[in-house]
Scaffold this active site. Sequence first.
Site, PDB file in Angstrom:
ATOM      1  CG  LEU A 101      -1.870  -1.201   1.315  1.00 60.10           C
ATOM      2  CD1 LEU A 101      -2.706  -1.112   2.597  1.00 60.10           C
ATOM      3  CD2 LEU A 101      -2.779  -1.290   0.092  1.00 60.10           C
ATOM      4  CG  HIS A 132      -3.308   1.321  -2.129  1.00 54.11           C
ATOM      5  ND1 HIS A 132      -1.950   1.187  -2.339  1.00 54.11           N
ATOM      6  CD2 HIS A 132      -3.905   0.488  -3.027  1.00 54.11           C
ATOM      7  CE1 HIS A 132      -1.731   0.300  -3.302  1.00 54.11           C
ATOM      8  NE2 HIS A 132      -2.893  -0.130  -3.753  1.00 54.11           N
ATOM      9  CB  SER A 137       2.204  -1.878  -5.627  1.00 57.19           C
ATOM     10  OG  SER A 137       1.046  -1.420  -4.972  1.00 57.19           O
TER      11      SER A 137
HETATM   12  P1  AMP Z   1      -3.955  -2.343  -6.498  1.00 55.62           P
HETATM   13  O1  AMP Z   1      -3.514  -2.652  -5.103  1.00 55.62           O
HETATM   14  O2  AMP Z   1      -2.857  -1.873  -7.391  1.00 55.62           O
HETATM   15  O3  AMP Z   1      -4.829  -3.418  -7.089  1.00 55.62           O
HETATM   16  O4  AMP Z   1      -4.906  -1.083  -6.367  1.00 55.62           O
HETATM   17  C1  AMP Z   1      -6.001  -1.065  -5.490  1.00 55.62           C
HETATM   18  C2  AMP Z   1      -6.810   0.171  -5.764  1.00 55.62           C
HETATM   19  O5  AMP Z   1      -6.002   1.325  -5.544  1.00 55.62           O
HETATM   20  C3  AMP Z   1      -7.301   0.239  -7.229  1.00 55.62           C
HETATM   21  O6  AMP Z   1      -8.641   0.709  -7.237  1.00 55.62           O
HETATM   22  C4  AMP Z   1      -6.345   1.232  -7.834  1.00 55.62           C
HETATM   23  O7  AMP Z   1      -6.902   1.936  -8.929  1.00 55.62           O
HETATM   24  C5  AMP Z   1      -6.080   2.176  -6.668  1.00 55.62           C
HETATM   25  N1  AMP Z   1      -4.828   2.896  -6.876  1.00 55.62           N
HETATM   26  C6  AMP Z   1      -3.606   2.371  -7.149  1.00 55.62           C
HETATM   27  N2  AMP Z   1      -2.702   3.350  -7.354  1.00 55.62           N
HETATM   28  C7  AMP Z   1      -3.369   4.531  -7.216  1.00 55.62           C
HETATM   29  C8  AMP Z   1      -2.991   5.901  -7.326  1.00 55.62           C
HETATM   30  N3  AMP Z   1      -1.744   6.275  -7.614  1.00 55.62           N
HETATM   31  N4  AMP Z   1      -3.952   6.838  -7.122  1.00 55.62           N
HETATM   32  C9  AMP Z   1      -5.225   6.475  -6.835  1.00 55.62           C
HETATM   33  N5  AMP Z   1      -5.648   5.205  -6.707  1.00 55.62           N
HETATM   34  C10 AMP Z   1      -4.733   4.241  -6.910  1.00 55.62           C
END
Ligand code: AMP
Length: 254
Positions: free
Chosen positions: A34, A38, A187
């Site tokens: 995270l 997130h 990430s």
């Molecule tokens: P992930 O853990 O990469 O599957 O992401 C989980 C959630 O966090 C998803 O809805 C992503 O779109 C969101 N997310 C990831 N990176 C960002 C970011 N830089 N800004 C906003 N939301 C993000």
Amino acid sequence: MLRTVHTVAAWRALRAAHHAAGRTIGFVPTMGALHAGHATLFDAARRDCDVVLASVFVNPTQFDESTDFDTYPRTLDADRTLMAAHGVDVVFVPSVAEMYPNGTAYTVQEDAFSRELCGAHRPGHFTGVLTVVMKLLQIAGADRAYFGEKDWQQLQLVRGMVQAFCLETEIVGCPTVREPDGLALSSRNVRLSPAERALAPQFHAVLNSAPDAATARQRLTELGFAVDYVEDIDRRRLGAVRLGSTRLIDNVAR
Ligand code: AMP
């Protein structure tokens, strides 16, 4: 205090008590590792809802390359600290067996937009995403679920799935959080070498400044990015590039 549950049954027991008390539930699905992107989703859920549920699950079915899955960063202790600091009440951390009791016999497939953009370069990726999001939304039973606009195509496909299957959870999109130099938080950024990290912000800069998608593709290639695609759709410009073994995606309003 942040509670951790590992099974559907354990979350459902907690959820029943929250429902009985008339509390609203906000849900933020993640794959962990995270960061501040997130955190804005947790903050939005905290603002809107009585109870905030997050999930941390590195979903094997959405990885089209096994090395990407194997090397995906896993930082659950640090994740718990960040979630507690941003008001998450419960985190669901299931095993693969808990999420896939009948393997991959049942899937959710979209046959149009999921074939384009990232879907054209990552076969099966969005079937994996939609399948796990369907499962997680059913498990969460939340009033609202929060997704980042950074994954713009994913957000549109989740909205479409919710409409297609009459799911009752409201999908809330949250703006992309960036480093001061413009690089979208991800990430996977930890995998960039110092030289790749120095070049990476040019991706966002070129998406913003190029007059059209073809020029953006050309400029990025000249700078040293391997371009999967840059396309203008409606009033957005979306792109995916590779720096070494790391794939970056981004999108901007036009
Ligand atoms: P992930 O853990 O990469 O599957 O992401 C989980 C959630 O966090 C998803 O809805 C992503 O779109 C969101 N997310 C990831 N990176 C960002 C970011 N830089 N800004 C906003 N939301 C993000």
